[in-house]
Design a protein around this motif. Sequence first.
Motif, PDB file in Angstrom:
ATOM      1  N   ASP A  51      -6.396   2.894   2.666  1.00 51.87           N
ATOM      2  CA  ASP A  51      -6.962   3.921   3.506  1.00 51.87           C
ATOM      3  C   ASP A  51      -6.577   3.709   5.059  1.00 51.87           C
ATOM      4  OD1 ASP A  51      -8.184   5.400   1.282  1.00 51.87           O
ATOM      5  OD2 ASP A  51      -9.874   4.154   1.511  1.00 51.87           O
ATOM      6  N   ALA A  52      -6.131   2.633   5.164  1.00 49.98           N
ATOM      7  CA  ALA A  52      -5.926   1.930   6.639  1.00 49.98           C
ATOM      8  C   ALA A  52      -4.279   2.249   6.875  1.00 49.98           C
ATOM      9  CB  ALA A  52      -6.020   0.598   6.832  1.00 49.98           C
ATOM     10  N   ARG A  53      -3.489   1.979   5.826  1.00 45.03           N
ATOM     11  CA  ARG A  53      -1.951   2.130   5.993  1.00 45.03           C
ATOM     12  C   ARG A  53      -1.558   2.936   4.765  1.00 45.03           C
ATOM     13  NH1 ARG A  53       2.021  -3.026   6.673  1.00 45.03           N
ATOM     14  NH2 ARG A  53       1.402  -2.662   8.950  1.00 45.03           N
ATOM     15  N   LYS A  54      -1.208   4.237   4.636  1.00 49.45           N
ATOM     16  CA  LYS A  54      -0.654   4.911   3.492  1.00 49.45           C
ATOM     17  C   LYS A  54       0.327   4.200   2.769  1.00 49.45           C
ATOM     18  CE  LYS A  54      -3.877   8.053   4.269  1.00 49.45           C
ATOM     19  NZ  LYS A  54      -5.021   8.004   3.682  1.00 49.45           N
ATOM     20  N   GLY A  55       0.213   4.059   1.360  1.00 47.39           N
ATOM     21  CA  GLY A  55       1.223   3.407   0.642  1.00 47.39           C
ATOM     22  C   GLY A  55       1.520   2.046   0.416  1.00 47.39           C
ATOM     23  N   CYS A  56       0.496   1.441   1.089  1.00 46.32           N
ATOM     24  CA  CYS A  56       0.600  -0.196   1.091  1.00 46.32           C
ATOM     25  C   CYS A  56      -0.121  -0.729  -0.070  1.00 46.32           C
ATOM     26  CB  CYS A  56      -0.116  -0.784   2.352  1.00 46.32           C
ATOM     27  SG  CYS A  56      -1.884  -0.870   2.325  1.00 46.32           S
ATOM     28  N   ASP A  57      -0.910  -0.136  -0.839  1.00 47.93           N
ATOM     29  CA  ASP A  57      -1.787  -0.347  -2.083  1.00 47.93           C
ATOM     30  C   ASP A  57      -1.775   0.552  -2.841  1.00 47.93           C
ATOM     31  OD1 ASP A  57      -3.221  -2.002  -3.886  1.00 47.93           O
ATOM     32  OD2 ASP A  57      -5.127  -1.763  -2.717  1.00 47.93           O
ATOM     33  N   PRO A  58      -0.834   1.174  -3.408  1.00 45.98           N
ATOM     34  CA  PRO A  58      -0.687   2.470  -4.360  1.00 45.98           C
ATOM     35  C   PRO A  58      -1.601   2.331  -5.447  1.00 45.98           C
ATOM     36  CG  PRO A  58       1.538   1.009  -4.409  1.00 45.98           C
ATOM     37  CD  PRO A  58       0.798   0.520  -3.382  1.00 45.98           C
ATOM     38  N   LYS A  59      -1.800   1.305  -6.216  1.00 45.21           N
ATOM     39  CA  LYS A  59      -2.447   1.217  -7.416  1.00 45.21           C
ATOM     40  C   LYS A  59      -3.877   0.831  -6.793  1.00 45.21           C
ATOM     41  CE  LYS A  59       1.010  -0.423 -10.416  1.00 45.21           C
ATOM     42  NZ  LYS A  59       1.624  -1.742 -11.223  1.00 45.21           N
ATOM     43  N   ARG A  60      -4.445   0.719  -5.664  1.00 46.07           N
ATOM     44  CA  ARG A  60      -5.526   0.664  -4.910  1.00 46.07           C
ATOM     45  C   ARG A  60      -6.344  -0.601  -5.574  1.00 46.07           C
ATOM     46  NH1 ARG A  60      -6.853   4.949  -1.762  1.00 46.07           N
ATOM     47  NH2 ARG A  60      -8.636   3.853  -1.047  1.00 46.07           N
ATOM     48  N   ILE A  61      -5.455  -1.858  -5.661  1.00 45.15           N
ATOM     49  CA  ILE A  61      -5.927  -3.038  -6.262  1.00 45.15           C
ATOM     50  C   ILE A  61      -7.077  -3.582  -5.340  1.00 45.15           C
ATOM     51  CG2 ILE A  61      -5.245  -5.382  -6.814  1.00 45.15           C
ATOM     52  CD1 ILE A  61      -2.478  -4.302  -7.537  1.00 45.15           C
TER      53      ILE A  61
END
Length: 588
Positions: free
Chosen positions: A335-345
């Motif tokens: 939520d802080a940087r779009k695309g940095c954690d696509p699987k929301r690990i």
Amino acid sequence: MLESKIIKRGENFKFSIDGEEYPPVAYITYFEENNDYKKFADIGCKLYSVTISIANKPINAGTAFKPFFKGIFDDKNSPDFSSVDEAFDKILKACPDAYIFPRVYITMPDWWIEENETEVVETVASGKREALYSEKFREDGARLLKQLINYIENSKYADRVFAYHLSGGNTQEWFHFDLNGSYSKNALKYFNMYLKERNIEAVQKLPELKECESDDEIEDEMLIKYLEFANESVADTIEHFCKAAKEALSYKKIVGAFYGYNLEVMSPLWGTHKLSKLLSSKNVDFFSSPNSYNGIRSLGYDWGDMMPNESIKLHGKLPFMENDIRTHLTKYPADARKGCDPKRIYDVPVFKGPETEELSLSAINKSFVRQISRSNGLWWFDMFGHWYDSPALLEAAKSTFEAYENLICENKITETEIAVFTDENISSKYGSRSKLYSYPNIIRDVMSKCGAPFDIYLLDDFKKVMEEKEYKAFLFIDSDTSAAKSEAKKVLQNKKLPFITFSDNSEQLNEVNIRKFLKESNIHIYSEDSDILYVGNGYLALHAIKEGEKEITLPKKYSITDQEGNTVRTDRLKLGLKKHHTKVFKIG
């Protein structure tokens, strides 16, 4: 060239930068686009760190998470220092008189990995990465590091950069990338080199790791040697890079590293259990770690030191602590940087802060007073950005800068009377399920609720402690089988000093038994409740485990000042606290 060093004032450390002294308090964020440099500059912050990387590679080989957009040496033939310029410019635009200590991630680019198949280890989520024992990695990594330092020291930033914080391995904390001792066919050559240096016959294959998963003492002597190698090789790698940095700087600037998580990381296969090998190094000026992750960073826990910080200070080095304190403003990285954690690990509880600003203030106060009462340095790690971006939280952060700036360095009030010793050498001798590995965690948690401050040292430093310090009671954890512990106990018996050892039954490690021992040893108990107590360096604080009326008893009458500026002279404080709230006092 700007010159810097770490100096000691009483029990406290300061950075000397071109002869001017600065308290060791700073700010950093991973996500620079979400920085609050200007807001921290406005509240008095002068020291900043920023993460720059040799290569654009993940910092976590298990999740492939990375905070970088590019690496300096991604192109073998054309280094790109623009990420350095951009990072430094952002800080200096917000705070023109800032001093910077870049966190340099020494990790190798893809082209190097492809050219050096015999020097790598396979990881879960980021492919092949450099093995931390690799001589080729040390040699080539040091060459790239020196190129980076040479660029900075010949740039317009040279007089704003006062130190270098060297990081590497998994999560930048010098853990083996596979969290398994970099155990692979590529290790055999280096393991045999290690054996040869010790006049031990070479082996044809690596020992099996099966015994590492047991709860018993390891019987395979060669496996013990491999575990020693897995830890010593990491310490040697850190020493190699710190020496390279120091040489590039003509020994005129500060260099430090993450390492030595003996109280938190239980597995010997992570490689962090050879701190003693670096404590006498002239190339490492400070050691760093985060606060403890005990209790998944929930309020109501101590968040103690991962490193045996008192041993670090005993050897004249600064424990420079990472305070990545979650708040009600903390967002998950996705939520802080779009695309940095696509699987929301990373959408997990450990990255969730308290529900309210009030409890966030309690968390900040608790973390601050833990560090200042122990004479540790600290930096606020605004990990994904804007964690502290409210007037109240910034005011709390401002008070931490002011407190360190105004610290009375010769403050001898409230001496610590208890020394705890842990033996990092057991890490190569017991399976990872051994109860002994849980003891450092248990002892920190239990003793934090026993109403008296305590210091933790490496057992290797016992003789030095006895020569330079005075304690009234001693606790030993880990194995009773070591010659070092037997000798230490004999010394205490001869001096008729009380001690207790916990190695046979973890059930003995409880608040009732420890409080009983402390009282029998005439240790001053400040609080009879099980709340988290901090006292030292002119500060006193209580963090409430549960709501209620609290009482703190001091050794004698002192002038006690609360955070609102109210002062009273007393030897007994009575206060009401809500659950998980922290009350901080200065002792004068």
